[in-house]
Each structure stands twice: as C-alpha cells, then as structure tokens.
Scaffold this active site. Structure first.
Site, PDB file in Angstrom:
ATOM      1  N   GLU A 172     -21.894 -67.917 -42.421  1.00  0.00           N
ATOM      2  CA  GLU A 172     -22.911 -68.450 -43.114  1.00  0.00           C
ATOM      3  C   GLU A 172     -22.685 -69.028 -44.493  1.00  0.00           C
ATOM      4  O   GLU A 172     -23.134 -68.797 -45.337  1.00  0.00           O
ATOM      5  CB  GLU A 172     -24.216 -67.345 -43.332  1.00  0.00           C
ATOM      6  CG  GLU A 172     -24.519 -66.775 -42.098  1.00  0.00           C
ATOM      7  CD  GLU A 172     -25.629 -65.709 -42.247  1.00  0.00           C
ATOM      8  OE1 GLU A 172     -26.005 -65.353 -43.264  1.00  0.00           O
ATOM      9  OE2 GLU A 172     -26.260 -65.151 -41.212  1.00  0.00           O
TER      10      GLU A 172
ATOM     11  N   GLU B  82     -24.789 -63.130 -31.740  1.00  0.00           N
ATOM     12  CA  GLU B  82     -25.884 -62.260 -32.549  1.00  0.00           C
ATOM     13  C   GLU B  82     -27.126 -62.366 -31.533  1.00  0.00           C
ATOM     14  O   GLU B  82     -28.144 -62.515 -32.285  1.00  0.00           O
ATOM     15  CB  GLU B  82     -26.005 -62.425 -33.981  1.00  0.00           C
ATOM     16  CG  GLU B  82     -24.673 -62.284 -34.803  1.00  0.00           C
ATOM     17  CD  GLU B  82     -24.741 -62.413 -36.185  1.00  0.00           C
ATOM     18  OE1 GLU B  82     -25.908 -62.347 -36.768  1.00  0.00           O
ATOM     19  OE2 GLU B  82     -24.099 -62.498 -36.574  1.00  0.00           O
TER      20      GLU B  82
HETATM   21  C1  XIL Z   1     -28.153 -57.909 -40.558  1.00  0.00           C
HETATM   22  C2  XIL Z   1     -28.082 -56.475 -39.673  1.00  0.00           C
HETATM   23  O1  XIL Z   1     -28.522 -56.486 -38.566  1.00  0.00           O
HETATM   24  C3  XIL Z   1     -28.932 -55.682 -40.739  1.00  0.00           C
HETATM   25  O2  XIL Z   1     -28.999 -54.172 -40.335  1.00  0.00           O
HETATM   26  C4  XIL Z   1     -28.811 -55.646 -42.359  1.00  0.00           C
HETATM   27  O3  XIL Z   1     -29.531 -54.879 -42.849  1.00  0.00           O
HETATM   28  C5  XIL Z   1     -28.639 -57.364 -42.644  1.00  0.00           C
HETATM   29  O4  XIL Z   1     -27.819 -57.831 -41.757  1.00  0.00           O
HETATM   30  N1  XIL Z   1     -26.592 -62.874 -39.633  1.00  0.00           N
HETATM   31  C6  XIL Z   1     -25.436 -61.952 -39.501  1.00  0.00           C
HETATM   32  C7  XIL Z   1     -25.581 -60.503 -39.577  1.00  0.00           C
HETATM   33  O5  XIL Z   1     -24.370 -62.573 -39.627  1.00  0.00           O
HETATM   34  O6  XIL Z   1     -24.677 -59.811 -40.405  1.00  0.00           O
HETATM   35  C8  XIL Z   1     -26.910 -60.140 -40.163  1.00  0.00           C
HETATM   36  O7  XIL Z   1     -26.965 -58.665 -39.749  1.00  0.00           O
HETATM   37  C9  XIL Z   1     -28.016 -60.730 -39.468  1.00  0.00           C
HETATM   38  C10 XIL Z   1     -27.964 -62.170 -39.427  1.00  0.00           C
END
Ligand code: XIL
Length: 350
Positions: A155, A263
């Site tokens: 990101e 994800e």
């Molecule tokens: C999220 C996790 O799922 C949560 O448990 C945490 O509190 C915050 O991060 N994009 C990403 C992930 O790359 O690392 C994120 O994960 C969700 C969005």
C-alpha cells in the site's frame, strides 16, 4: 456368521466413504490436483487460543498455503528496536512444513501499523535507510527457503496525493526510492523468493490500478527484482466488475509480472445478512475463483481469514459490514464454500 460378515461389509463401505469425503471433498484436495495455491490468512488467535483444534484441522485439510494475518508485520516482529521476535511466525511455518503447505510472507514494508520507535520522522535519511535494510535483510534471511513469496511493499500508493504516493514515514524521510531499495534488499537476502507489490482497491480498471500498473512497470523498467502484483480483493458484494479485473490482470501479465489474489473477502452490508445475499456472494466467489483457475499467470488465492468470526471487516467497518468469508462463525460451510468446491471439482474433471 452371516451377520458378522454383513456388519464388516457395512463398516468397509463406511470407511471408504469417509476416505472419499476426507480426500476428495475438500478445497485442498482439488487445488492440489490442479497445482493451484489456495489458502487463508491465519489469525493471531492461532497462537494463543486454547481450543484451536478445529481451526487447525480445517486449515490443513482445506488449504495448501498460509499467510499470517498480522504476526509477520514489522510491528509484531520488531516491536522493540533491535529485538527480532520470530516465535509466532516460526510456529506458523513449522505447522505449514509439517502439513506440506506453502507460506506467503506479509509484509516487509507497511505504512500502518508500525512500531512506535520506527515511526519517528526525526530520524535522518541515512539512519532510516539503515533500519529498513537491516529489517528486510534479517527477516528475509531468517525465512530463506521457507517463505515462497513476500509482499515486499504494501500500500504505497494514494491517488489523492498529487504525486500519487502515500505519505508514510518511508516516503516522507526516504522518498520514493525506498520502494526500489526494499525489493533489492529482499532479493539479496533470498534470491529464490518471489517478490510482490501488494495493494487494495486497484483490482479493476481505474485511477488506482493505473497507478499500481505504472509503479510496477517502472520497477520492471529499472530492472528492480519484482515478480508480481498482489491484488488484495477486499470486495463489497455486488460492486466488482470481474471483466475489468481480468483486463487489469492481463495488462500486468503483459509486462511479465504474475498476479496473486492476496486478501480476498466479499463483505455484505449488515442489513442484508440473509440467504439471498449468501447466494449472491457464492456467485461472486465463483466468478473470481474461475478467473483465478483460468489464468495461469495468477498463481495464488488467499482468503483474508478462515471464518466470518475471524474476519477483520466488522471491526474495520464499525459493524456495518461483515460475513465476507466462506465459512460461518461456527465453521459451517456457506454457499460460497460449496460454489468454490464445485468449481474446483469440475475443473478437475475437465
Ligand atoms: C489487517 C488485519 O486483518 C487486521 O487484523 C489488523 O488489525 C489490521 O490489518 N490490507 C493489508 C492487511 O495489507 O495487512 C490488513 O490486515 C488488511 C488490509
């Protein structure tokens, strides 16, 4: 005697039926046969909650690849400067190796959360570069040969900014060059690991995916060792144009980069938690999994959590959305699970 033979026969049929369902009736079984990586993000509760037998059993029977949802982020590994704590990720990797599963690494450079000590804009450029280099080199070397693919930078883009970069500590102190350096250091530490740029909201066509495409094309043009783009795919039910997603994946493939669906969740508005939505959700899961199965260049698909009870979405959306995954809170299989399983099984018969 006759009745004993009879019971024996029934037992035999029962045992073989169990075998069939254990071996053929899982996502993993079909995914393995198709040589496709399908997995989930493992919650931190994997390491702590006592009653995790069912959780672990499903992980290993249904999936062939894992990623840590949070345990491999810098805030977890180096929460104190200079002290690297690998205990959680090590135990995840031991579990994966014992069950013949791959592990994806998430992630080396992230904007938030990061440890307080790291999030210090008073540091000089030189000092912060050294910290980042040490972090990446230590972590990637520790997992050399054990992590098959890394999200190196996560990101880094914000299309609302005039120059398109997210204003993180990395960008503010180091400038955009931190991205090139991170890939180079990761590659030096494990030349065989696949290296990805990972981001959200850039799966279909539009400003964000253009920005991602331009960033990774720039990396390729400068001969930076990047292997692919992670498409996070945090989708909202009914809002994804899968044809556009295919076009985006194809343009990434055309410049010699892989894609991975890193994800995936398809969340539903809280007011629409009902059977009709679950059916629509199953239909969308089918579309994205079929995109994945039909694209040799898309090399992995990970759900962001095992069940709706472990999903990050409710908290993130202040309980306005949820139920985005393929298993319910009680581990029961949702229509989305069956739509994916059927698709995989059909693909195996082709
Ligand atoms: C999220 C996790 O799922 C949560 O448990 C945490 O509190 C915050 O991060 N994009 C990403 C992930 O790359 O690392 C994120 O994960 C969700 C969005």
């Amino acid at each position: 005697m006759k009745s004993i033979t009879h019971i024996f026969f029934i037992l035999l049929v029962f045992i073989s039926a169990c075998n069939v369902s254990a071996q053929d009736g899982t996502i993993r079984n079909s995914a393995d046969k198709l040589h496709k990586n399908i997995g989930v993000a493992v919650s931190n509760k994997f390491f702590t909650f006592p009653d995790n037998h069912e959780y672990k059993t499903i992980l290993k029977s249904e999936f062939n690849i894992l990623v840590a949802e949070n345990a491999m982020k810098p805030s977890s590994i180096e929460s104190v400067r200079g002290e690297f704590n690998f205990s959680k990720p090590d135990s995840l990797i031991a579990f994966a190796i014992a069950n013949n599963m791959k592990v994806r690494g998430h992630c080396l450079v992230i904007s938030r959360p990061i440890s307080n000590w790291m999030d210090n804009e008073q540091m000089t450029r030189e000092e912060l570069f050294a910290i980042l280099k040490e972090y990446i080199t230590t972590v990637v070397s520790h997992y050399k040969g054990k992590i098959y693919a890394w999200d190196v930078v996560n990101e880094a883009i914000n299309i609302k900014e005039t120059d398109g970069y997210r204003k993180t500590i990395w960008y503010n102190v180091l400038g955009p060059q931190y991205i090139d350096s991170a890939f180079v250091w990761a590659h030096q530490a494990d030349p065989n690991a696949l290296l990805f740029y990972n981001d959200n909201s850039g799966e279909t066509l539009g400003g964000k995916s253009d920005a991602i495409f331009n960033l990774v094309k720039g990396l390729k043009d400068r001969n930076i060792p990047i292997d692919g783009v992670g498409l996070q795919c945090h989708f909202k039910l009914g809002q994804t144009n899968f044809e556009e997603m295919k076009k985006n994946m194809d343009r990434i493939a055309a410049i010699g980069l892989q894609t991975q669906i890193t994800e995936l969740d398809i969340s539903i508005p809280q007011s629409m938690f009902n059977e009709d939505s679950y059916k629509k959700q199953a239909e969308e899961y089918k579309q994205i999994v079929s995109l994945f199965l039909n694209d040799k260049n898309c090399t992995c698909l990970l759900f962001w959590g095992l069940t709706d009870g472990f999903s990050w979405i409710p908290k993130k959306s202040k309980n306005t959305r949820g139920k985005g995954l393929i298993l319910s809170e009680d581990y029961s299989k949702k229509p989305a699970y069956y739509s994916i399983l059927n698709l995989l099984q059909e693909s195996n018969t082709k």
